[in-house]
Scaffold this motif. Structure first.
Motif, mmCIF file in Angstrom:
data_model
loop_
_atom_site.group_PDB
_atom_site.id
_atom_site.type_symbol
_atom_site.label_atom_id
_atom_site.label_comp_id
_atom_site.label_asym_id
_atom_site.label_seq_id
_atom_site.Cartn_x
_atom_site.Cartn_y
_atom_site.Cartn_z
ATOM 1 N N LYS A 37 -4.232 7.889 -1.002
ATOM 2 C CA LYS A 37 -3.648 6.985 -0.012
ATOM 3 C C LYS A 37 -4.282 5.608 -0.163
ATOM 4 O O LYS A 37 -5.513 5.500 -0.192
ATOM 5 C CB LYS A 37 -3.880 7.522 1.402
ATOM 6 C CG LYS A 37 -3.121 6.733 2.442
ATOM 7 C CD LYS A 37 -3.128 7.390 3.801
ATOM 8 C CE LYS A 37 -2.127 6.666 4.708
ATOM 9 N NZ LYS A 37 -2.268 7.072 6.095
ATOM 10 N N VAL A 38 -3.450 4.589 -0.272
ATOM 11 C CA VAL A 38 -3.945 3.219 -0.268
ATOM 12 C C VAL A 38 -3.958 2.732 1.180
ATOM 13 O O VAL A 38 -2.951 2.839 1.885
ATOM 14 C CB VAL A 38 -3.067 2.280 -1.129
ATOM 15 C CG1 VAL A 38 -3.634 0.866 -1.110
ATOM 16 C CG2 VAL A 38 -2.955 2.796 -2.562
ATOM 17 N N VAL B 7 10.427 -1.714 1.359
ATOM 18 C CA VAL B 7 9.802 -0.957 2.444
ATOM 19 C C VAL B 7 10.341 -1.448 3.781
ATOM 20 O O VAL B 7 10.232 -2.624 4.127
ATOM 21 C CB VAL B 7 8.264 -1.093 2.430
ATOM 22 C CG1 VAL B 7 7.660 -0.253 3.551
ATOM 23 C CG2 VAL B 7 7.694 -0.649 1.082
ATOM 24 N N LYS B 8 10.928 -0.527 4.519
ATOM 25 C CA LYS B 8 11.438 -0.834 5.856
ATOM 26 C C LYS B 8 10.472 -0.261 6.890
ATOM 27 O O LYS B 8 9.980 0.856 6.722
ATOM 28 C CB LYS B 8 12.826 -0.201 6.005
ATOM 29 C CG LYS B 8 13.516 -0.539 7.299
ATOM 30 C CD LYS B 8 14.979 -0.116 7.262
ATOM 31 C CE LYS B 8 15.561 -0.182 8.662
ATOM 32 N NZ LYS B 8 17.008 0.024 8.662
ATOM 33 N N ASN B 9 10.164 -1.025 7.925
ATOM 34 C CA ASN B 9 9.273 -0.562 8.996
ATOM 35 C C ASN B 9 7.915 -0.101 8.465
ATOM 36 O O ASN B 9 7.402 0.956 8.841
ATOM 37 C CB ASN B 9 9.926 0.573 9.802
ATOM 38 C CG ASN B 9 11.192 0.132 10.496
ATOM 39 O OD1 ASN B 9 11.301 -1.028 10.886
ATOM 40 N ND2 ASN B 9 12.137 1.022 10.638
ATOM 41 N N SER B 10 7.342 -0.900 7.609
ATOM 42 C CA SER B 10 6.036 -0.557 7.030
ATOM 43 C C SER B 10 4.995 -0.282 8.113
ATOM 44 O O SER B 10 4.917 -0.987 9.115
ATOM 45 C CB SER B 10 5.545 -1.721 6.157
ATOM 46 O OG SER B 10 4.249 -1.440 5.677
ATOM 47 N N GLY B 11 4.216 0.759 7.900
ATOM 48 C CA GLY B 11 3.101 1.059 8.805
ATOM 49 C C GLY B 11 3.500 1.727 10.106
ATOM 50 O O GLY B 11 2.654 1.966 10.962
ATOM 51 N N ARG B 12 4.775 2.011 10.266
ATOM 52 C CA ARG B 12 5.252 2.619 11.526
ATOM 53 C C ARG B 12 5.637 4.075 11.288
ATOM 54 O O ARG B 12 5.516 4.589 10.182
ATOM 55 C CB ARG B 12 6.443 1.807 12.062
ATOM 56 C CG ARG B 12 5.987 0.372 12.375
ATOM 57 C CD ARG B 12 7.084 -0.552 12.829
ATOM 58 N NE ARG B 12 6.574 -1.947 12.760
ATOM 59 C CZ ARG B 12 7.315 -3.037 12.866
ATOM 60 N NH1 ARG B 12 8.608 -2.949 13.048
ATOM 61 N NH2 ARG B 12 6.769 -4.234 12.790
ATOM 62 N N ASP B 13 6.091 4.725 12.341
ATOM 63 C CA ASP B 13 6.413 6.146 12.214
ATOM 64 C C ASP B 13 7.646 6.387 11.348
ATOM 65 O O ASP B 13 7.783 7.441 10.727
ATOM 66 C CB ASP B 13 6.660 6.769 13.601
ATOM 67 C CG ASP B 13 5.381 6.783 14.427
ATOM 68 O OD1 ASP B 13 4.290 6.800 13.823
ATOM 69 O OD2 ASP B 13 5.475 6.763 15.672
ATOM 70 N N ASP B 14 8.521 5.409 11.334
ATOM 71 C CA ASP B 14 9.801 5.592 10.641
ATOM 72 C C ASP B 14 9.879 4.740 9.365
ATOM 73 O O ASP B 14 10.944 4.223 9.010
ATOM 74 C CB ASP B 14 10.957 5.245 11.577
ATOM 75 C CG ASP B 14 10.785 3.868 12.212
ATOM 76 O OD1 ASP B 14 9.683 3.269 12.084
ATOM 77 O OD2 ASP B 14 11.743 3.366 12.828
ATOM 78 N N THR B 15 8.759 4.629 8.667
ATOM 79 C CA THR B 15 8.726 3.868 7.409
ATOM 80 C C THR B 15 9.693 4.462 6.399
ATOM 81 O O THR B 15 9.752 5.679 6.232
ATOM 82 C CB THR B 15 7.302 3.913 6.812
ATOM 83 O OG1 THR B 15 6.382 3.501 7.802
ATOM 84 C CG2 THR B 15 7.184 3.010 5.592
ATOM 85 N N SER C 113 0.833 -1.212 0.000
ATOM 86 C CA SER C 113 0.000 0.000 0.000
ATOM 87 C C SER C 113 0.861 1.253 0.000
ATOM 88 O O SER C 113 0.458 2.295 -0.509
ATOM 89 C CB SER C 113 -0.942 -0.001 1.210
ATOM 90 O OG SER C 113 -0.244 0.315 2.404
ATOM 91 N N GLU C 114 2.063 1.146 0.566
ATOM 92 C CA GLU C 114 2.959 2.306 0.621
ATOM 93 C C GLU C 114 3.733 2.503 -0.685
ATOM 94 O O GLU C 114 4.294 3.569 -0.932
ATOM 95 C CB GLU C 114 3.899 2.162 1.819
ATOM 96 C CG GLU C 114 3.117 2.328 3.140
ATOM 97 C CD GLU C 114 3.761 1.664 4.343
ATOM 98 O OE1 GLU C 114 4.704 0.869 4.176
ATOM 99 O OE2 GLU C 114 3.291 1.934 5.465
#
Lengths: 239, 239
Positions: free
Chosen positions: B101-102, A187-195, A114-115
Motif C-alpha cells: 500500500k502506498v 481516479v474518482k473520489n480518491s481517498g474516500r469510501d467509494d474510490t 498512491s492509489e
C-alpha cells in the motif's frame, strides 16, 4: 486567528495531526457543506458556516469577519488548501496583521497517485482544465508545453456537465507528443469510501466516466503499467 | 505486507493518521537514517534498517526481502512517497502479487508553499534539478517550457555541493520569460523546527543559502508579495 486547512482528499485517515489540532482549537468551522461532513468527528460541538460550491468568496469574507469578531476560525478545503483551494482567496482578501496559518494537506493528485502506484515519480505539470477563472487558450497552451517537455501531466477538474470537451481537447494535444499506449490513470473520489480507479491508455479513455471529482494522470514517455500498477521510473535513463 | 509511506516534511505534526497507523502495525521500518528519527515516537519498539542517502536501491531490496520473509514492513520517505520518493523504486522491483500500500503524505512543495502563503494556487510545474538520474538538457528544457507556459515553478533539489550552477542556469532561463520582480519563495527545512523562509524576487536570489533541503518556488506572471506573504491569484483574469 484563522486556520486555512487542507483536510486531505476526504477520508479522515489522510488528515494530518496538525489539521486535527487546528479544528479542535477552533470556535467556528467554515467550509463547503459536504466537506464539513468529512471532518464531522472533530467538530461535533462547533459552530459551522457553509455555502454552496461556488460560494468561495462569500465563505472567505464570512471567515475573515468572524475572525475579526474574536473567533478562532478554521476554513477547510479538500486536498491541499494551497492548490486550487481556499488559501489564495483568503490571503488575497485578508487585512494586514491578521493572525493566520496555512496548514498543508495531502493533495488530490498525490492521493490519486498512491492509489494508482507511482505515476508521479518524476517531474509533473499540474493543470486545472476549468476555464471559469483561467483563459481557455492559456490552459491548452500549458497542456501543449507540458506535453512537449515530457512531463507527467496531472489534470484537475477534468470534466463537468458544462465543460464536456476540455479533456478530449487536452488529450488530443497530448497525443501529438506521446504514443498511443501511454498509460493514463483515472481516479474518482480518491481517498474516500467509494474510490474508483481506472488504468487505461491514452487512446482508450472512457470520457463519460470522468467528472469533477476525478483526477486524470497521464504518464510521461517512460511510464508503464505492470501488474495493474502505473509506474513512472525515477531514473530517466539507465545508469 | 509492505507499506510505502510519505511521512510529510519532517515534523510529526504533518504526518497523517494513516501513516501513523501503518508504522504502528509494522514489524520493521526501513528508511534513510535521519528520517527514522522523525518518526521515532511511533517506532520505539520496532526493528529498523537504514542506509545512507544514496542507498535507495539497497533499502528497497532489503525491504522486499524482509516482506518475503513474512514481516510487515514500512518503507518511509519524507514528503510524499510518490514524488521523487521510494514508491517508484519499490514498485519497480516488487514481484507480482506482493501485498503493498502506498500511503501519500504532505509533499515538500505544499508544505513549503503553506509557509510562504499561497504561491501554488494555480497550475504548477514541479521539476527536480538533480541530474543524477535525469539528463541535464531535459531538465533545462522543462524549465524553459514551464517558463513559456507561465506555470508557477516548484524546484526540488535545487543545489548541492557538486551541483552549484544548475539553479543559476534554471533561473537565467526563467528570467527570459518573467519580470525582474517576479516573486520567489525559498524554504529550507520546511515543516521542521529549524525552518528558514526567504521571500525575494527573481533578480535578487542569494544562491549561497540554498541547498538540497530547500524548495524554491518561482511565481507566475500574476504572483505578488503582500505583507510578507507570497500569493498567486486563483483567478487569472478578473471576471
Amino acid at each position: 486567528m484563522i486556520y486555512i486547512i487542507g483536510i486531505g482528499p476526504g477520508g479522515t485517515k489522510r488528515m494530518t495531526l496538525e489539521a486535527i489540532e487546528a479544528l479542535r482549537a477552533s470556535d467556528i468551522i467554515v467550509g463547503y457543506k459536504p466537506y464539513l461532513s468529512y471532518v464531522s468527528e472533530y467538530i461535533k460541538d462547533k459552530e459551522t458556516f457553509s455555502t454552496g460550491m461556488t460560494g468561495e468568496i462569500e465563505r472567505c469574507k464570512k471567515a475573515l469577519e468572524l475572525e475579526k469578531a474574536g473567533n478562532i476560525v478554521s476554513v477547510i478545503s479538500t486536498g491541499d488548501a494551497g492548490q486550487y483551494g481556499m488559501a489564495g482567496p483568503i490571503l488575497e482578501l485578508m487585512d494586514e496583521g491578521t493572525e493566520y496559518k496555512v496548514i498543508p494537506g495531502v493533495s488530490a493528485q498525490y492521493s490519486a497517485a498512491s492509489e494508482l502506484g507511482a505515476p508521479i515519480m518524476h517531474d509533473v505539470a499540474t493543470i486545472s482544465l476549468s476555464d471559469l477563472l483561467t483563459p481557455y487558450d492559456l490552459i491548452m497552451n500549458r497542456v501543449r508545453l507540458a506535453s512537449e517537455g515530457d512531463f507527467v501531466i496531472s489534470l484537475y477538474n477534468p470534466r463537468s456537465k458544462s465543460r464536456v470537451h476540455h479533456l478530449e481537447e487536452a488529450i488530443s494535444i497530448i497525443r501529438k507528443y506521446r504514443d498511443d499506449n501511454t498509460p493514463v490513470g483515472i481516479v474518482k473520489n480518491s481517498g474516500r469510501d467509494d474510490t474508483k480507479i481506472t488504468l487505461t491508455t491514452i487512446d482508450s479513455i472512457d470520457y463519460e466516466k470522468i467528472d469533477m471529482m476525478t483526477i486524470v494522470i497521464v504518464g510521461n514517455s517512460k511510464s508503464y503499467i505492470k501488474n495493474d500498477i502505473m509506474i513512472t521510473p525515477r531514473g530517466y535513463e539507465n545508469k
